[in-house]
Design a protein around this motif. Sequence first.
Motif, short mmCIF file in Angstrom:
data_model
loop_
_atom_site.label_atom_id
_atom_site.label_comp_id
_atom_site.label_asym_id
_atom_site.label_seq_id
_atom_site.Cartn_x
_atom_site.Cartn_y
_atom_site.Cartn_z
N GLY A 24 0.79 -1.23 0.00
CA GLY A 24 0.00 0.00 0.00
C GLY A 24 0.82 1.27 0.00
O GLY A 24 0.27 2.36 -0.20
N ALA A 25 2.13 1.17 0.24
CA ALA A 25 2.98 2.37 0.26
C ALA A 25 3.15 2.91 -1.17
O ALA A 25 3.18 2.16 -2.13
CB ALA A 25 4.34 2.04 0.86
N GLU A 26 3.25 4.22 -1.27
CA GLU A 26 3.48 4.87 -2.56
C GLU A 26 4.99 4.99 -2.78
O GLU A 26 5.69 5.66 -2.01
CB GLU A 26 2.84 6.26 -2.57
N ARG A 27 5.50 4.31 -3.81
CA ARG A 27 6.93 4.34 -4.10
C ARG A 27 7.22 5.23 -5.31
O ARG A 27 6.36 5.45 -6.15
CB ARG A 27 7.45 2.93 -4.37
N HIS A 28 8.46 5.70 -5.38
CA HIS A 28 8.90 6.43 -6.56
C HIS A 28 10.29 5.95 -6.94
O HIS A 28 11.04 5.45 -6.10
CB HIS A 28 8.89 7.94 -6.31
N GLY A 29 10.59 6.07 -8.22
CA GLY A 29 11.87 5.58 -8.70
C GLY A 29 12.10 5.96 -10.15
O GLY A 29 11.50 6.92 -10.65
N GLN A 30 12.93 5.18 -10.82
CA GLN A 30 13.32 5.50 -12.18
C GLN A 30 13.33 4.24 -13.04
O GLN A 30 13.91 3.22 -12.65
CB GLN A 30 14.69 6.15 -12.19
N LEU A 31 12.66 4.31 -14.17
CA LEU A 31 12.72 3.25 -15.17
C LEU A 31 13.81 3.61 -16.18
O LEU A 31 13.85 4.74 -16.68
CB LEU A 31 11.39 3.10 -15.91
N ARG A 69 14.61 1.19 -10.80
CA ARG A 69 15.40 1.56 -9.62
C ARG A 69 14.48 2.22 -8.61
O ARG A 69 13.85 3.24 -8.91
CB ARG A 69 16.52 2.52 -10.02
N VAL A 70 14.35 1.62 -7.44
CA VAL A 70 13.50 2.16 -6.38
C VAL A 70 14.28 3.22 -5.62
O VAL A 70 15.36 2.94 -5.08
CB VAL A 70 13.02 1.05 -5.42
N LEU A 71 13.74 4.44 -5.57
CA LEU A 71 14.44 5.54 -4.91
C LEU A 71 13.90 5.86 -3.52
O LEU A 71 14.59 6.44 -2.69
CB LEU A 71 14.38 6.80 -5.78
N GLY A 72 12.66 5.50 -3.26
CA GLY A 72 12.09 5.79 -1.94
C GLY A 72 10.61 5.50 -1.92
O GLY A 72 10.01 5.11 -2.93
N GLU A 73 10.00 5.67 -0.76
CA GLU A 73 8.57 5.44 -0.65
C GLU A 73 7.98 6.30 0.45
O GLU A 73 8.67 6.73 1.38
CB GLU A 73 8.26 3.97 -0.40
N ARG A 74 6.69 6.56 0.30
CA ARG A 74 5.94 7.27 1.32
C ARG A 74 5.08 6.25 2.02
O ARG A 74 4.25 5.58 1.39
CB ARG A 74 5.08 8.36 0.68
#
Length: 231
Positions: free
Chosen positions: A96-103, A123-128
């Motif tokens: 359920g966490a919102e993640r952000h990263g780079q394809l 590449r996973v950079l972080g999550e909220r």
Amino acid sequence: MAAGEPDAVVWRNRALMLFDRVSVPVAVCDVYGQVVLANPAMAAECGTAPGRLRGRQVLELFRPQEATQVERIAEALRLRHRSRYQVSVCWRAPGGAERHGQLTADPVSDSVEETPALLVMLRVLGERPVPRPEPVRTTEVERRVLALLAGGATTARAARELGLTRDGVTYHLRRLSTRWNAANRTELVARAYALGVLAPGVWPPDPGGATTEEEPGEEGRGKGTGPSPHG
């Protein structure tokens, strides 16, 4: 079998084994971004099995944060440019966490003339983290009314055990029904368990686990020993 084919098969199998075992989320897509093959790490980011990603659009699984990035990449691929392309994306993880990263997408093919496939890495950079819900607030009387109701008590019996009038019990039930948008008493009890107001797996029902709400004079509302004016 032509010379060199056995070696090609061996190296293909080794490549597929490495593809499956690498911890980096990787997928092979066609030039339009449709997933052809995904490794377990990529599937795990989507909360599914690798085979279930086949045919899905990679930019629907991982939402681009800037539309202009995607437009530039689409134009470059149309012109058969072979560069490394990067897209900032976000997505909802299985928990359920919102993640952000780079394809990162690399065009690959056996020859320059062939329409390339895209080797896509995430590449996973972080999550909220998932926001924690506000604790459910109920008064002690409300919890006791709910526990009696869950145990099969009638309004009259609940009134006797709590030292309230029948109208007093009805008042608390009506107030809870409005707060939780419950259509009837069965739904009210179900919501009480779902919200943790009543402890699951306990009999008789236990009014524990919720946060107490302070309401001056609330517990005294509806108290009395005489019969309700409405029967």
